[in-house]
Scaffold this motif. Sequence first.
Motif, short mmCIF file in Angstrom:
data_model
loop_
_atom_site.label_atom_id
_atom_site.label_comp_id
_atom_site.label_asym_id
_atom_site.label_seq_id
_atom_site.Cartn_x
_atom_site.Cartn_y
_atom_site.Cartn_z
N THR A 196 0.82 -1.21 0.00
CA THR A 196 0.00 0.00 0.00
C THR A 196 0.86 1.27 0.00
OG1 THR A 196 -0.13 0.06 2.42
CG2 THR A 196 -1.85 -1.16 1.26
N CYS A 197 0.39 2.27 -0.73
CA CYS A 197 0.95 3.62 -0.68
C CYS A 197 0.15 4.44 0.32
CB CYS A 197 0.85 4.31 -2.04
SG CYS A 197 2.06 3.78 -3.24
N GLU A 198 0.81 4.97 1.32
CA GLU A 198 0.14 5.79 2.32
C GLU A 198 0.54 7.26 2.12
OE1 GLU A 198 -0.49 2.57 5.91
OE2 GLU A 198 1.14 4.03 6.09
N MET A 199 -0.41 8.06 1.67
CA MET A 199 -0.18 9.47 1.39
C MET A 199 -0.51 10.27 2.65
SD MET A 199 -1.19 11.25 -2.21
CE MET A 199 -2.88 11.72 -1.86
N ARG A 200 0.30 10.08 3.68
CA ARG A 200 -0.03 10.55 5.03
C ARG A 200 -0.07 12.07 5.16
NH1 ARG A 200 2.85 6.63 9.48
NH2 ARG A 200 2.14 4.62 8.64
N SER A 201 0.61 12.79 4.29
CA SER A 201 0.67 14.25 4.44
C SER A 201 -0.36 14.97 3.58
CB SER A 201 2.07 14.76 4.09
OG SER A 201 2.37 14.54 2.73
N TYR A 202 -1.29 14.24 2.96
CA TYR A 202 -2.31 14.91 2.15
C TYR A 202 -3.21 15.76 3.05
CZ TYR A 202 -6.30 15.78 -0.87
OH TYR A 202 -7.29 16.40 -1.58
N MET A 203 -3.32 17.03 2.74
CA MET A 203 -4.20 17.98 3.43
C MET A 203 -4.19 17.76 4.95
SD MET A 203 -5.44 20.21 1.39
CE MET A 203 -6.92 20.86 2.17
N THR A 242 6.57 12.13 4.89
CA THR A 242 5.97 11.23 5.90
C THR A 242 5.30 10.01 5.28
OG1 THR A 242 3.91 12.50 5.86
CG2 THR A 242 5.57 13.16 7.48
N GLY A 243 5.34 9.90 3.94
CA GLY A 243 4.65 8.80 3.28
C GLY A 243 5.33 7.46 3.50
N HIS A 244 4.52 6.41 3.52
CA HIS A 244 5.01 5.04 3.72
C HIS A 244 4.55 4.12 2.59
CE1 HIS A 244 5.90 6.42 7.72
NE2 HIS A 244 6.12 5.22 8.22
N PHE A 248 7.86 -1.15 4.43
CA PHE A 248 8.89 -1.43 3.44
C PHE A 248 9.75 -0.19 3.18
CE2 PHE A 248 10.26 -1.63 -1.07
CZ PHE A 248 11.04 -2.77 -1.02
N LEU A 249 9.09 0.97 3.01
CA LEU A 249 9.79 2.23 2.81
C LEU A 249 9.07 3.32 3.59
CD1 LEU A 249 10.49 2.27 -1.06
CD2 LEU A 249 12.19 1.89 0.75
N GLU A 250 9.81 4.33 4.04
CA GLU A 250 9.21 5.48 4.68
C GLU A 250 9.98 6.72 4.24
OE1 GLU A 250 9.44 5.02 8.89
OE2 GLU A 250 11.45 4.14 8.81
N GLY A 251 9.52 7.90 4.67
CA GLY A 251 10.18 9.13 4.29
C GLY A 251 9.87 9.56 2.86
N LEU A 252 8.70 9.18 2.34
CA LEU A 252 8.31 9.50 0.97
C LEU A 252 7.40 10.72 0.95
CD1 LEU A 252 7.50 5.87 -0.27
CD2 LEU A 252 9.72 7.03 -0.20
N VAL A 253 7.39 11.41 -0.19
CA VAL A 253 6.56 12.59 -0.36
C VAL A 253 5.33 12.23 -1.20
CG1 VAL A 253 6.42 14.96 -1.24
CG2 VAL A 253 8.54 14.14 -0.18
N TYR A 293 7.81 2.66 -7.51
CA TYR A 293 6.98 3.51 -6.67
C TYR A 293 7.26 4.98 -6.95
CZ TYR A 293 11.18 4.31 -3.81
OH TYR A 293 12.43 4.65 -3.38
N THR A 294 6.38 5.85 -6.45
CA THR A 294 6.53 7.28 -6.63
C THR A 294 6.83 7.96 -5.30
OG1 THR A 294 4.17 7.76 -6.26
CG2 THR A 294 4.85 7.26 -8.51
N SER A 295 7.55 9.07 -5.40
CA SER A 295 7.76 9.97 -4.27
C SER A 295 8.00 11.34 -4.86
CB SER A 295 8.96 9.54 -3.42
OG SER A 295 9.15 10.46 -2.33
#
Length: 523
Positions: free
Chosen positions: A92-99, A111-113, A132-137, A151-153
Amino acid sequence: MKVTPILLLLLAGALLTLPLHAQAGDKRDKQGSVQVDPIPASQIPPSPYLDLDAALASFAVADGFVVEPVAHGSNVHLAVALAFDGNGRAWTCEMRSYMPNLDGEGEQAPTGHIRVLEDTTGDGVLDKATTFLEGLVLPRAIAVTGDGCLYTSGDTLYFIERKGLEPVGDPLVVDPEYAKGGNPEHKANGLLYGHDNWYYNAKSDKRYRRIGRRWIRELTNYRGQWGITKDNAGRLYFNNNSTLLIGDQFRPQFFRGHPTYTPKAPMTSRLGSNRVYPVRITPGVNRAYQPGLLGKDGKLVNATSTCGVHIYRGDNFPEAMRGMAFSCEPAGELIKAIRVERDQWNKPDGGHPFGKKEFLATEDEWFLPCNLYTAPDGTLWIVDMYFGLLQHRAYMTTYLRKQYESRGLHKPKPSTGRIYRVRYAANAPSPVPRMDGLQPKQLIEFLKHPNGQVRDTAQRLIVEAGGNSAMQALKQIVVASKNPLAQIHALWTLDGLGLHSVPAMLAALKSPNMDVTTTALDI
């Protein structure tokens, strides 16, 4: 000038009519509409943040279907997209910093995972989450290979190798301008593995393919906004915010063989109308104050925030619903079903099989479905951000900000997001195949599987393995099989391996199934 009490009152009244927070969306309102509330506040029901059981109880789903939780709570935090690996685990892509707030402050925080969710007990619930990965935009697209992850960041598309669920080494930049410019509503996404072994994207005119250890990029037709899908023949479908479903008339690269030729014929068609039927009044829609956007009943009339379109290719739904399209409309808190049809010229069209009822709808204003998938178990999965702020700040109007604030939709819980599956109640989910680590010859049988997601995965794993050990078995499927879906995947697998076979091609050209024949012609 003498300031009189009357003048002070007039000035005060004028100031009260001005918006307290002028929003970026106000400037984008080309009609310059007066932002008058279409529905009095006293007539708008509250929108409490529902726990899982209450949210499930709020769903109205088509007769014969049930909605079941797959993942929720701390295992899902603003997930927007997922991909399945060879063993059926969901990445899963977690777009944690959206709005993060109404002004979108801090949205670019890394903060994306990417997390891997798996069912360790066999009960269909994804009970284990591995980061699996963290620190993504703002990661919003993912594809899994047997040995890595695409994946995207931010604006960039990356590939990183993996050993199991552990990343290995540094990520490779596949495209530094994968999603250049725009905001999260208008950045490239998708990474759909096409029948032809290329990865296709929405809001993009680029496709990608891995040859050996090298990633290559090519131009393709520009498609869609958020979400992209394909049917069993490999034709692509997509959407934009106000169009529920658009379909390619031909295969992805048809008419692109000559770089100077621009086809004059239309390459795509809209399928069906954009009419929707929410079960709740929908004042929390951007520019709902404009005439015609809401009906007299206060409900959204036509789609305005379509996303996550999907062609169902599983084996759980009744036969008549296989190949049907489903499209998310979070502004109306619903998922639309669209019947897909094609005429003798292969032009796509569609209709709404449930009339003035939706396949799935809810009165829960927090429901924010953003992507749909055919799962390895044959059911339809819904990725629900379960988040109150649908509209990005770039388009938010003063009117909508007030709507969000008045019902507390800008105050989610610390961890939010859910994944559901929709299942035909009379049919149990299918066993999830375990394909990771199998040899190409062992994967051949999965090309015949009734679930398109399983066939796609088997094809991808065989092509990634390379070599010619499966060549004879693939040729035999094309020449002797009575299963057109298996023949189509066998043809594209041979093509992906660079193992073209004249006998297989001749057999495919003589097939009574038009999709098999056109696959051979396309190759």
